[in-house]
Enzyme design. Structure first.
Site, PDB file in Angstrom:
ATOM      1  N   LYS A  37       0.832  -1.208   0.000  1.00 50.60           N
ATOM      2  CA  LYS A  37       0.000   0.000   0.000  1.00 50.60           C
ATOM      3  C   LYS A  37       0.860   1.249   0.000  1.00 50.60           C
ATOM      4  CE  LYS A  37       1.107   0.999   4.424  1.00 50.60           C
ATOM      5  NZ  LYS A  37       1.747   2.263   4.886  1.00 50.60           N
ATOM      6  N   GLY A  47       7.940   0.886   4.358  1.00 47.12           N
ATOM      7  CA  GLY A  47       6.751   1.685   4.596  1.00 47.12           C
ATOM      8  C   GLY A  47       5.582   1.327   3.710  1.00 47.12           C
ATOM      9  N   MET A  48       5.629   0.135   3.078  1.00 47.02           N
ATOM     10  CA  MET A  48       4.558  -0.272   2.164  1.00 47.02           C
ATOM     11  C   MET A  48       3.718  -1.423   2.699  1.00 47.02           C
ATOM     12  SD  MET A  48       6.335   0.015  -1.567  1.00 47.02           S
ATOM     13  CE  MET A  48       4.818  -0.568  -2.322  1.00 47.02           C
ATOM     14  N   ASP A  74      -1.949  -1.880   9.703  1.00 45.05           N
ATOM     15  CA  ASP A  74      -2.157  -1.941   8.261  1.00 45.05           C
ATOM     16  C   ASP A  74      -2.890  -3.196   7.812  1.00 45.05           C
ATOM     17  OD1 ASP A  74      -0.884   0.476   7.771  1.00 45.05           O
ATOM     18  OD2 ASP A  74       1.083  -0.447   7.477  1.00 45.05           O
TER      19      ASP A  74
END
Length: 339
Positions: free
Chosen positions: A23, A132-133, A169
């Site tokens: 994301k 960070g994904m 997340d």
């Protein structure tokens, strides 16, 4: 691995493979720290076409009284730990034991349902690690869907509840598409989107710790070096609904970017390279250090990727589109959850 006293479920041996996507936070607004140490967040999430595949292969039960759903975990793919890293005993960013999020997801679902199918877990990583994904969170989402398929657990509320336990997340990556997240980012509302956006992702040769980035933001705010949280999602939501990349370029924002740049100044070199090459916008992904560059179309994406690959600050370059689907089974039954 976590132990459980539930009885093995007598099923014919099966293999189920599920997929979930990484994301970007098109908006990451960070409020003040709450009593539990977490920050209040306003985030607009969007899945991108970099996938994590998790394969669960059923193995025979060993007859032990205390059993664990996961018997082993292995990782392959572009962003898997190298054999040299494993042999040298280096700090592996993708755990190969019970700390792995995919393993934890399987164990929690087995505990909650009381249904145990001993499985080997294999992860094919195409999302950058510690970038960070949400790669690890995507592993958890895919593992939940795959194990639910194995045991016939169709309760979406149960999967969502376990996802919340596993990480902020995970609930979003379970559902995919585009969503507005509030609270700790796990209170989700679906967002209307139109069209498809093109991105070029540049991973860094260095890494950042998420807790350190948040802590540095708090320090910078206390010193007057960073502004308050950007907590109004309306500009991003309207841009996403329009499907216009230029409008989205003017709206994307990440409150963590100043802290990430302060801790790792080399990110600035990556951002400058992309913007000089004509990217519509540069967006630090989550707590970094991956930078997402929004571009006009696939041709622009290819041109930018070539330029970024020549940068000494960039380790990998990935071209993707967004949004992507939620976690879904791709082999062994089931159907996509939808984009």
């Amino acid at each position: 691995m976590t132990e459980s006293n539930v009885e093995p479920l007598p099923l014919a041996p099966r293999t189920v493979r599920a997929r979930a996507y990484g994301k970007l936070n098109l908006l990451l607004g960070v409020g003040e720290a709450m009593d539990d140490g977490y920050h209040s967040l306003v985030s607009v999430f969007q899945t991108v076409g970099a996938a994590e595949d998790v394969t669960l292969t059923q193995v025979p039960a060993d007859g032990a009284e205390h059993i664990s759903a996961c018997t082993s975990v292995s990782v392959i793919g572009r962003f898997a730990p190298t054999a040299a890293e494993v042999d040298a005993g280096a700090a592996i960013p993708v755990p190969l034991d019970g700390a792995n999020l995919a393993v934890r997801a399987v164990e929690r679902l087995a505990q909650e349902t009381g249904l145990w199918v001993p499985v080997e877990v294999a992860i094919d990583k195409s999302v950058p690690v510690a970038g960070g994904m949400g790669g690890g969170s995507a592993d958890a989402a895919a593992a939940l869907v795959a194990y639910a398929e194995l045991i016939g657990a169709a309760e979406l509320e149960l999967l969502h509840r376990i996802a919340v336990e596993l990480g902020a997340d995970v609930p979003f990556l379970l559902r995919g598409g585009t969503a507005l997240g509030t609270g700790r980012g796990d209170v989700l509302s679906p967002v209307m989107n139109s069209g498809r956006f093109h991105w070029v992702l540049a991973t860094s040769t260095a890494s950042l710790s998420t807790p350190l980035v948040y802590a540095r933001l708090d320090e910078m705010r206390a010193a007057g070096q960073a502004g308050p949280g950007t907590l109004d999602p309306a500009p991003v939501l309207e841009a996403v609904a329009s499907g216009d990349p230029e409008r989205l370029a003017g709206a994307v924002h990440n409150d963590l970017a100043p802290a990430a740049l302060d801790l790792l100044p080399d990110i600035r070199g990556v951002i400058d390279t992309g913007l000089q090459a004509g990217a519509l916008a540069a967006l630090v992904s989550g707590s970094g250090p991956t930078v997402g560059f929004l571009v006009a179309d696939s041709t622009h994406a290819l041109d930018l990727a070539v330029m970024l690959e020549a940068s000494r600050y960039v380790r990998h370059v990935i071209r993707v589109t967004s949004p992507a689907a939620g976690a879904h089974v791709i082999e062994g039954g089931g159907a996509p959850a939808g984009a």
